[in-house]
Design an enzyme around this catalytic site. Structure first.
Site, mmCIF file in Angstrom:
data_model
loop_
_atom_site.group_PDB
_atom_site.id
_atom_site.type_symbol
_atom_site.label_atom_id
_atom_site.label_comp_id
_atom_site.label_asym_id
_atom_site.label_seq_id
_atom_site.Cartn_x
_atom_site.Cartn_y
_atom_site.Cartn_z
ATOM 1 C CE LYS A 17 -8.075 -4.840 10.350
ATOM 2 N NZ LYS A 17 -8.304 -3.411 10.156
ATOM 3 N NE ARG A 93 -12.173 -4.452 4.462
ATOM 4 C CZ ARG A 93 -10.847 -4.544 4.573
ATOM 5 N NH1 ARG A 93 -10.267 -5.705 4.752
ATOM 6 N NH2 ARG A 93 -10.112 -3.461 4.517
ATOM 7 N NE ARG A 130 -1.803 1.996 6.536
ATOM 8 C CZ ARG A 130 -2.848 1.180 6.586
ATOM 9 N NH1 ARG A 130 -3.034 0.404 7.643
ATOM 10 N NH2 ARG A 130 -3.722 1.150 5.616
ATOM 11 N NE ARG A 162 -2.676 -0.127 2.444
ATOM 12 C CZ ARG A 162 -3.561 -0.819 3.173
ATOM 13 N NH1 ARG A 162 -3.143 -1.522 4.207
ATOM 14 N NH2 ARG A 162 -4.837 -0.810 2.859
ATOM 15 N NE ARG A 173 -8.540 1.388 3.437
ATOM 16 C CZ ARG A 173 -7.477 2.191 3.286
ATOM 17 N NH1 ARG A 173 -7.315 2.859 2.166
ATOM 18 N NH2 ARG A 173 -6.583 2.297 4.236
HETATM 19 P P1 AMP Z 1 -6.642 -3.946 3.922
HETATM 20 O O1 AMP Z 1 -5.182 -4.172 3.723
HETATM 21 O O2 AMP Z 1 -7.284 -4.966 4.823
HETATM 22 O O3 AMP Z 1 -6.953 -2.530 4.346
HETATM 23 O O4 AMP Z 1 -7.347 -4.166 2.493
HETATM 24 C C1 AMP Z 1 -7.024 -3.353 1.388
HETATM 25 C C2 AMP Z 1 -8.139 -3.393 0.368
HETATM 26 O O5 AMP Z 1 -8.324 -4.732 -0.121
HETATM 27 C C3 AMP Z 1 -9.516 -2.971 0.874
HETATM 28 O O6 AMP Z 1 -9.700 -1.563 0.896
HETATM 29 C C4 AMP Z 1 -10.427 -3.674 -0.125
HETATM 30 O O7 AMP Z 1 -10.435 -2.997 -1.373
HETATM 31 C C5 AMP Z 1 -9.701 -4.997 -0.351
HETATM 32 N N1 AMP Z 1 -10.153 -6.031 0.618
HETATM 33 C C6 AMP Z 1 -9.384 -6.634 1.573
HETATM 34 N N2 AMP Z 1 -10.109 -7.521 2.273
HETATM 35 C C7 AMP Z 1 -11.373 -7.467 1.779
HETATM 36 C C8 AMP Z 1 -12.602 -8.120 2.106
HETATM 37 N N3 AMP Z 1 -12.676 -9.022 3.106
HETATM 38 N N4 AMP Z 1 -13.709 -7.815 1.365
HETATM 39 C C9 AMP Z 1 -13.652 -6.928 0.358
HETATM 40 N N5 AMP Z 1 -12.535 -6.267 0.004
HETATM 41 C C10 AMP Z 1 -11.398 -6.518 0.697
#
Ligand code: AMP
Length: 224
Positions: A17, A93, A130, A162, A173
């Site tokens: 993404k 989400r 990654r 990360r 996740r």
């Molecule tokens: P990502 O980079 O999209 O994988 O997001 C990293 C982390 O940020 C996730 O594992 C959540 O802890 C938090 N996060 C990001 N977007 C959301 C969302 N829409 N709702 C809740 N937590 C989020």
């Protein structure tokens, strides 16, 4: 081409993404709004909000809906998104977040929600290798390492793993994706706003597929 775009990109972590959203944002000249990036910046800045967010993120848990919805609504209220549109990456989400987004976007709504589909065994492999630039968020992996060790090709920042790409957090996740986010596929399908795009292949192949799907849907929508 119809200017701007209002898009949501769904897909498991590691589906590509982030990479594809950067490319689509450039193509449609719209801001790429990644909630994960927004939260990582807050963590890096050490704000009280960032410190709280970090606990959820490191454990692979979701940040509470009300907090995330507040942050996104504020971003969507800025001039660039109001005039050009946006690509939302990592939001919504949960069904509650999707409801809140639909409410704030009414009456215009989304052009499209895209499900970028990649099998779980592939995302697990991708996530294990990654690495990301801690300054600009560019993604690297075993197939695409930085040209110089640990230095980002795009901005010269440091390329790191990360903090939430540990085995336990990755598993959590993906579990949460199935439970909380996958229902959004039926949610958008029921509103005739969903397109599924195959996320396998080279980044160029996937981008071309995405643009084809998006343009077809948007032309149909704007012709109505
Ligand atoms: P990502 O980079 O999209 O994988 O997001 C990293 C982390 O940020 C996730 O594992 C959540 O802890 C938090 N996060 C990001 N977007 C959301 C969302 N829409 N709702 C809740 N937590 C989020």
């Amino acid at each position: 081409m119809v200017p701007g775009a209002r898009l949501v990109i769904l897909g498991k972590q590691g589906a590509g993404k982030g990479t594809q959203c950067v490319r689509l944002a450039r193509h449609y000249v719209v801001p790429h709004i990644s909630t994960g990036e927004m939260f990582r910046s807050a963590v890096k800045a050490g704000t009280p909000f960032g410190q709280k967010a970090k606990e959820f993120m490191d454990a692979g848990e979701l940040i509470p809906d009300d907090v995330v919805i507040g942050v996104v609504n504020e971003r969507l209220d800025q001039d660039d998104t109001k005039h050009r549109g946006f690509i939302l990456d990592g939001f919504p989400r949960t069904v509650h977040q999707a409801d809140a987004l639909a409410e704030v976007l009414a009456p215009v709504g989304l052009d499209l929600a895209i499900d970028l589909e990649v099998p779980t065994e592939v995302v697990l492999r991708r996530l294990a290798g990654r690495r990301v630039c801690q300054d600009c968020g560019s993604n690297y992996g075993p197939d695409k390492p930085p040209k110089e060790d640990d230095i980002c090709d795009v901005c010269g920042g440091e390329v790191i793993q990360r903090r939430d790409d540990t085995d336990a957090a990755i598993r959590r996740r993906l579990e949460l994706y199935e439970k909380e986010t996958e229902p959004l596929i039926s949610w958008y399908l029921a509103r005739d706003q969903l397109v599924t795009v195959d996320g396998m292949g080279t980044p160029d192949q996937v981008t071309a597929r995405l643009i084809r799907s998006i343009d077809t849907r948007r032309e149909r929508r704007h012709a109505r």
